[in-house]
Design an enzyme around this catalytic site. Structure first.
Site, short mmCIF file in Angstrom:
data_model
loop_
_atom_site.label_atom_id
_atom_site.label_comp_id
_atom_site.label_asym_id
_atom_site.label_seq_id
_atom_site.Cartn_x
_atom_site.Cartn_y
_atom_site.Cartn_z
N ASP A 27 0.83 -1.22 0.00
CA ASP A 27 0.00 0.00 0.00
C ASP A 27 0.86 1.26 0.00
OD1 ASP A 27 1.07 -0.10 2.51
OD2 ASP A 27 -0.83 0.01 3.59
N ASP A 31 5.67 -1.74 6.76
CA ASP A 31 4.88 -2.46 7.77
C ASP A 31 5.74 -3.50 8.50
OD1 ASP A 31 5.06 -4.44 5.77
OD2 ASP A 31 3.24 -3.66 4.82
N ASP A 100 9.24 1.83 20.79
CA ASP A 100 9.14 3.22 21.21
C ASP A 100 8.12 3.34 22.33
OD1 ASP A 100 9.46 6.18 20.79
OD2 ASP A 100 10.21 5.50 18.84
N ASP A 202 10.48 8.43 24.25
CA ASP A 202 10.29 9.64 23.45
C ASP A 202 10.33 10.89 24.35
OD1 ASP A 202 9.46 10.70 20.79
OD2 ASP A 202 7.68 11.36 21.88
C1 GLC Z 1 10.07 12.92 19.36
C2 GLC Z 1 9.99 12.12 18.10
C3 GLC Z 1 9.36 12.98 17.03
C4 GLC Z 1 7.98 13.35 17.49
C5 GLC Z 1 8.01 14.02 18.86
C6 GLC Z 1 6.65 14.09 19.47
O1 GLC Z 1 10.93 14.00 19.26
O2 GLC Z 1 11.25 11.64 17.75
O3 GLC Z 1 9.31 12.33 15.79
O4 GLC Z 1 7.37 14.21 16.55
O5 GLC Z 1 8.80 13.31 19.76
O6 GLC Z 1 6.24 12.82 19.88
#
Ligand code: GLC
Length: 539
Positions: A27, A31, A100, A202
């Site tokens: 698509d 993935d 993440d 993050d």
């Molecule tokens: C971190 C991530 C980024 C995202 C931001 C908000 O910096 O690496 O890609 O936009 O956090 O979650």
């Protein structure tokens, strides 16, 4: 108290941005099955772990960093079964999997926020930051979003503002509410129970804010060179960033990880220009984040003076026994080989440095073949940041992985339009071609990874400064009981002679025809050349 090194100390990490890595579903968006199909490549390359950017259910306004459910897989990326298969297939190949963890904010579609927003007396109201307007109708404080504009969004229905450090559709969670902490720790347990080997956290230093939500002072000297942060630099983020209460939280998170068998790791996204404050995230007793990412190299111009300052600065503040980490790029930064960073001529020099420094290296997908940014106009931008503040968009560094010379670079089927344009140079710059080429950056990367694994000085040896060096040269030593290596990097396009870097022989270098060659005390480097010198004649 010398203990066995941990896997994440001797190993190398590879970042997979799942939208852009490999599309098995056809698509145009990558993935989980796509990743499974490329695990043999990653095993061949020789990485020890992959970190996969978010694949959770999400409206995808920030491409997955706006999470609507922390414990599932977005159908765009596959199913939970695909994830379990990916984990098992990676583990079979000796590759760990890091996922993440996005603690600072949820999507506004997350059921928690939907509830929180539904009324002022909803039990989840306090899970987010809701505040009245000031008397003049303006937001509760002066905080600004990292994605431009006020960090507060007005909600008509309940007549209050809520806080969002990123998009208005990414509402900040209130971690001072114990239920939030509990729910988010449960989300971490969910993945640990499934068998993941750790988390990349993050925006780790944003999670706890000043409890009084006091205004930030203006920044008298915004450093516009760090342009990727744009208007966010107009304030000094003393009240919305790096609050001391972050430290007990990360100690608790560490205890959670350590309560699981098998050396689970936390890698924190920790941008902080100040070395000391950055190092504080190891914890006073090294009981917080295992691997605080450091962005000092990314944030420095690629000159010998700046890179020396960044590397020696990090090494200098590491608490005793702490382990550094190194990274040249990621999904938020212009690619290393792009002209605005180091340029393609320096790509191998950067890779050689990344894989010979003391500390855990993370390779951003495509860096191993020297991929460069692919410009996307503001009008065609997918990244909302580009529309909010032109010039800051992150699409260029997220272009599809270049696997081979077939249409769409082997990323997706030939008749499908990929979610972002494939680089125009894909027929020349791709994995299949470079795997056959002994002089390619891919071959160099693979050989460096192998050497790092096999050579005790490279994976565990101490770091020591080397210098002085001629202009444009950065060098450092790696030292172990069995000897000494000098890593000598010419960051210029002219030849350089580096006194005292030899005598010895070239263990590996960017010009592969010099591998094994003897060297005098003065090491001669060609333009854009780097070598690892195995030094001889030491008493
Ligand atoms: C971190 C991530 C980024 C995202 C931001 C908000 O910096 O690496 O890609 O936009 O956090 O979650």
């Amino acid at each position: 108290m010398q203990q066995e090194p941990r896997w994440w100390q001797t190993g190398a990490v590879y970042q997979v941005y799942p939208r852009s890595f490999a599309d098995a579903g056809g698509d145009g968006t990558g993935d989980l099955r796509g990743i499974i199909g490329r695990l043999d490549y990653l095993a061949w390359l020789g990485v020890d772990a992959i970190w996969i950017s978010p694949f959770y259910p999400s409206p995808m306004l920030d491409f997955g960093y706006d999470v609507a459910d922390y414990t599932d897989v977005d159908p765009l990326f596959g199913t939970m079964e695909d994830f379990d298969d990916l984990l098992a297939a990676a583990h079979e190949r000796g590759i760990r999997v890091i996922v993440d963890y996005v603690p600072n904010h949820t999507s506004d579609r997350h059921p928690w926020f939907v509830e929180s927003r539904s009324s002022r007396d909803n039990p989840k109201r306090d899970w987010y930051f809701w505040r009245d307007a000031r008397a003049d109708g303006s937001p509760p404080n002066n905080w600004i979003s990292m994605f431009a504009g006020s960090a507060w969004q007005w909600d008509d229905a309940t007549e209050q503002f809520y806080l969002h450090t990123f998009l208005p559709e990414q509402a900040d969670l209130n971690w001072r509410n114990p239920e939030v902490k509990q729910a988010m720790f449960d989300a971490a347990r969910f993945w640990l129970d499934r068998g993941v080997d750790g988390f990349r956290i993050d925006v780790a230093p944003l999670v706890m804010k000043d409890p009084l939500l006091r205004d930030n002072p203006e920044n008298p000297e915004p450093d516009w060179k760090r342009s990727r942060l744009g208007s966010w630099l107009t304030q000094l983020h003393v009240n919305d960033l790096n609050h001391p209460d972050m430290h007990p939280l990360y100690r608790d998170f560490r205890r959670l990880l350590d309560s699981y068998p098998g050396d689970r790791v936390s890698i924190g996204e920790l941008h902080h220009p100040d070395f000391e404050r950055w190092a504080a995230y190891y914890g006073e007793r090294q009981d917080e984040i295992h691997v605080p990412f450091n962005f000092h190299v990314i944030n420095s111009p690629w000159t010998a003076t700046d890179i020396r300052r960044a590397v020696e600065g990090v090494q200098g503040v590491l608490p005793p026994g702490a382990w550094a980490s190194w990274v040249l790029g990621n999904h938020d930064q212009p690619r290393f080989a792009s002209p605005e960073r180091a340029g393609r001529e320096q790509a191998k020099v950067g890779m050689l440095m990344l894989l010979t420094l003391r500390g855990t290296p993370t390779i951003y997908y495509g860096e191993e073949i020297g991929m460069v940014d692919v410009p996307v106009s503001t009008a065609d931008a997918r990244d909302p940041l580009e529309r909010r503040e032109p010039g800051r968009g992150r699409d260029p560094e997220r272009s599809p992985m270049q696997w081979d010379a077939s249409p769409n670079a082997g990323f997706t089927a030939a008749n499908v339009e990929p979610w972002l344009p494939v680089a125009p140079d894909f027929a020349d710059i791709n994995v299949a071609g470079q795997a056959e080429d002994p002089d390619s950056i891919l071959t160099l990367t693979r050989d460096l990874l192998r050497l790092r694994r096999e050579h005790p000085i490279l994976h565990l040896g101490d770091f020591e400064r080397f210098g002085p060096t001629p202009d444009g040269v950065f060098a450092f030593r790696r030292i172990g009981p069995s000897g000494q290596l000098n890593v000598v990097l010419n960051l210029t396009a002219e030849p350089r002679s580096v006194p005292g870097a030899g005598p010895g022989r070239v263990l590996i270098g960017t010009r592969r025809d010099r591998d094994g060659a003897p060297l005098d005390a003065d090491v001669e480097l060609g333009p854009n050349e780097a070598v690892v010198v195995e030094q001889s004649g030491l008493s």
